[in-house]
Motif scaffolding. Structure first.
Motif, PDB file in Angstrom:
ATOM      1  N   ILE A   1       0.821  -1.223   0.000  1.00  0.00           N
ATOM      2  CA  ILE A   1       0.000   0.000   0.000  1.00  0.00           C
ATOM      3  C   ILE A   1       0.851   1.267   0.000  1.00  0.00           C
ATOM      4  O   ILE A   1       0.316   2.367   0.039  1.00  0.00           O
ATOM      5  N   GLY A   2       2.177   1.127  -0.005  1.00  0.00           N
ATOM      6  CA  GLY A   2       3.021   2.315  -0.031  1.00  0.00           C
ATOM      7  C   GLY A   2       4.393   2.064   0.526  1.00  0.00           C
ATOM      8  O   GLY A   2       4.758   0.939   0.875  1.00  0.00           O
ATOM      9  N   LYS A   3       5.172   3.148   0.607  1.00  0.00           N
ATOM     10  CA  LYS A   3       6.556   3.082   1.059  1.00  0.00           C
ATOM     11  C   LYS A   3       6.732   3.975   2.287  1.00  0.00           C
ATOM     12  O   LYS A   3       6.257   5.122   2.313  1.00  0.00           O
ATOM     13  N   PHE A   4       7.441   3.452   3.274  1.00  0.00           N
ATOM     14  CA  PHE A   4       7.743   4.247   4.454  1.00  0.00           C
ATOM     15  C   PHE A   4       8.815   5.277   4.096  1.00  0.00           C
ATOM     16  O   PHE A   4       9.826   4.945   3.494  1.00  0.00           O
ATOM     17  N   VAL A   5       8.555   6.530   4.450  1.00  0.00           N
ATOM     18  CA  VAL A   5       9.500   7.621   4.196  1.00  0.00           C
ATOM     19  C   VAL A   5      10.207   8.043   5.479  1.00  0.00           C
ATOM     20  O   VAL A   5      11.043   8.938   5.473  1.00  0.00           O
ATOM     21  N   ALA A   6       9.846   7.389   6.567  1.00  0.00           N
ATOM     22  CA  ALA A   6      10.506   7.569   7.864  1.00  0.00           C
ATOM     23  C   ALA A   6      10.316   6.261   8.633  1.00  0.00           C
ATOM     24  O   ALA A   6       9.385   5.504   8.355  1.00  0.00           O
ATOM     25  N   ASP A   7      11.204   6.010   9.573  1.00  0.00           N
ATOM     26  CA  ASP A   7      11.088   4.799  10.379  1.00  0.00           C
ATOM     27  C   ASP A   7       9.789   4.806  11.183  1.00  0.00           C
ATOM     28  O   ASP A   7       9.298   5.869  11.584  1.00  0.00           O
ATOM     29  N   ALA A   8       9.265   3.611  11.416  1.00  0.00           N
ATOM     30  CA  ALA A   8       8.094   3.432  12.285  1.00  0.00           C
ATOM     31  C   ALA A   8       8.440   2.338  13.279  1.00  0.00           C
ATOM     32  O   ALA A   8       8.865   1.248  12.890  1.00  0.00           O
ATOM     33  N   LYS A   9       8.305   2.629  14.544  1.00  0.00           N
ATOM     34  CA  LYS A   9       8.573   1.653  15.593  1.00  0.00           C
ATOM     35  C   LYS A   9       7.339   0.782  15.827  1.00  0.00           C
ATOM     36  O   LYS A   9       6.203   1.227  15.624  1.00  0.00           O
ATOM     37  N   LYS A  10       7.578  -0.441  16.263  1.00  0.00           N
ATOM     38  CA  LYS A  10       6.479  -1.340  16.620  1.00  0.00           C
ATOM     39  C   LYS A  10       5.567  -0.634  17.611  1.00  0.00           C
ATOM     40  O   LYS A  10       6.023  -0.075  18.611  1.00  0.00           O
ATOM     41  N   GLY A  11       4.265  -0.594  17.291  1.00  0.00           N
ATOM     42  CA  GLY A  11       3.289   0.081  18.139  1.00  0.00           C
ATOM     43  C   GLY A  11       3.156   1.565  17.840  1.00  0.00           C
ATOM     44  O   GLY A  11       2.390   2.265  18.492  1.00  0.00           O
ATOM     45  N   GLY A  12       3.870   2.053  16.824  1.00  0.00           N
ATOM     46  CA  GLY A  12       3.844   3.476  16.487  1.00  0.00           C
ATOM     47  C   GLY A  12       2.782   3.825  15.460  1.00  0.00           C
ATOM     48  O   GLY A  12       2.335   2.986  14.675  1.00  0.00           O
ATOM     49  N   HIS A  13       2.387   5.077  15.450  1.00  0.00           N
ATOM     50  CA  HIS A  13       1.390   5.632  14.530  1.00  0.00           C
ATOM     51  C   HIS A  13       1.952   5.631  13.111  1.00  0.00           C
ATOM     52  O   HIS A  13       3.073   6.070  12.875  1.00  0.00           O
ATOM     53  N   VAL A  14       1.164   5.150  12.168  1.00  0.00           N
ATOM     54  CA  VAL A  14       1.531   5.152  10.749  1.00  0.00           C
ATOM     55  C   VAL A  14       0.486   5.987  10.010  1.00  0.00           C
ATOM     56  O   VAL A  14      -0.705   5.692  10.052  1.00  0.00           O
ATOM     57  N   HIS A  15       0.952   7.054   9.365  1.00  0.00           N
ATOM     58  CA  HIS A  15       0.046   7.926   8.604  1.00  0.00           C
ATOM     59  C   HIS A  15       0.907   8.727   7.614  1.00  0.00           C
ATOM     60  O   HIS A  15       2.015   8.333   7.304  1.00  0.00           O
ATOM     61  N   VAL A  16       0.425   9.849   7.152  1.00  0.00           N
ATOM     62  CA  VAL A  16       1.093  10.613   6.094  1.00  0.00           C
ATOM     63  C   VAL A  16       2.471  11.151   6.495  1.00  0.00           C
ATOM     64  O   VAL A  16       3.261  11.498   5.630  1.00  0.00           O
ATOM     65  N   HIS A  17       2.776  11.194   7.770  1.00  0.00           N
ATOM     66  CA  HIS A  17       4.087  11.678   8.211  1.00  0.00           C
ATOM     67  C   HIS A  17       5.196  10.643   7.989  1.00  0.00           C
ATOM     68  O   HIS A  17       6.365  11.003   7.971  1.00  0.00           O
ATOM     69  N   ASN A  18       4.839   9.376   7.819  1.00  0.00           N
ATOM     70  CA  ASN A  18       5.874   8.361   7.621  1.00  0.00           C
ATOM     71  C   ASN A  18       5.541   7.338   6.531  1.00  0.00           C
ATOM     72  O   ASN A  18       6.298   6.401   6.322  1.00  0.00           O
ATOM     73  N   LEU A  19       4.435   7.517   5.811  1.00  0.00           N
ATOM     74  CA  LEU A  19       4.038   6.591   4.763  1.00  0.00           C
ATOM     75  C   LEU A  19       3.495   7.368   3.551  1.00  0.00           C
ATOM     76  O   LEU A  19       2.668   8.259   3.730  1.00  0.00           O
ATOM     77  N   LYS A  20       3.976   7.012   2.392  1.00  0.00           N
ATOM     78  CA  LYS A  20       3.525   7.660   1.149  1.00  0.00           C
ATOM     79  C   LYS A  20       3.170   6.604   0.122  1.00  0.00           C
ATOM     80  O   LYS A  20       3.737   5.512   0.105  1.00  0.00           O
ATOM     81  N   THR A  21       2.292   6.960  -0.796  1.00  0.00           N
ATOM     82  CA  THR A  21       1.961   6.075  -1.895  1.00  0.00           C
ATOM     83  C   THR A  21       3.158   5.962  -2.834  1.00  0.00           C
ATOM     84  O   THR A  21       3.994   6.869  -2.898  1.00  0.00           O
ATOM     85  N   LYS A  22       3.235   4.880  -3.575  1.00  0.00           N
ATOM     86  CA  LYS A  22       4.289   4.724  -4.587  1.00  0.00           C
ATOM     87  C   LYS A  22       3.807   5.210  -5.952  1.00  0.00           C
ATOM     88  O   LYS A  22       4.547   5.170  -6.921  1.00  0.00           O
ATOM     89  N   ARG A  23       2.598   5.703  -6.027  1.00  0.00           N
ATOM     90  CA  ARG A  23       2.030   6.139  -7.313  1.00  0.00           C
ATOM     91  C   ARG A  23       2.672   7.404  -7.839  1.00  0.00           C
ATOM     92  O   ARG A  23       2.698   7.650  -9.025  1.00  0.00           O
ATOM     93  N   TRP A  24       3.141   8.276  -6.973  1.00  0.00           N
ATOM     94  CA  TRP A  24       3.804   9.501  -7.419  1.00  0.00           C
ATOM     95  C   TRP A  24       4.822   9.936  -6.389  1.00  0.00           C
ATOM     96  O   TRP A  24       4.931   9.483  -5.336  1.00  0.00           O
TER      97      TRP A  24
END
Length: 95
Positions: free
Chosen positions: A72-95
């Protein structure tokens, strides 16, 4: 019966979706895998709004997010187990 805090669609997913309002940091979540109705516990480390995702393991920048067993996308910042994943650390690969 206990109500789940987080739904995970497939065993190979590395993110799950928050399904309760006002999830607070430090909560030990009941997580349910919808594919086989199995469950596990995970402590959330951030306040996370309903509908947002939580990392199920430590995930590095550049790695792929898997939900529904699909990319569903690529992480643009690290995410720790149990951490919030949203637009601050995940982006689509479409553009």
């Amino acid at each position: 019966m206990t109500v789940p805090h987080l739904l995970v669609h497939e065993k190979k997913d590395n993110v799950g979706v928050v399904v309760v309002e006002n999830l607070k940091a430090g909560t030990k979540m009941l997580c349910v895998v919808t594919h086989d109705n199995s469950s596990f516990e995970l402590e959330v480390h951030d306040d996370v709004p309903i509908g947002h995702k939580v990392a199920l393991c430590d995930i590095g920048s550049g790695e792929t997010a898997i939900k529904y067993g699909e990319d569903i996308g690529k992480f643009v910042a690290d995410a720790k187990k149990g951490g919030h994943v949203h637009v601050h650390n995940l982006k689509t690969k479409r553009w």
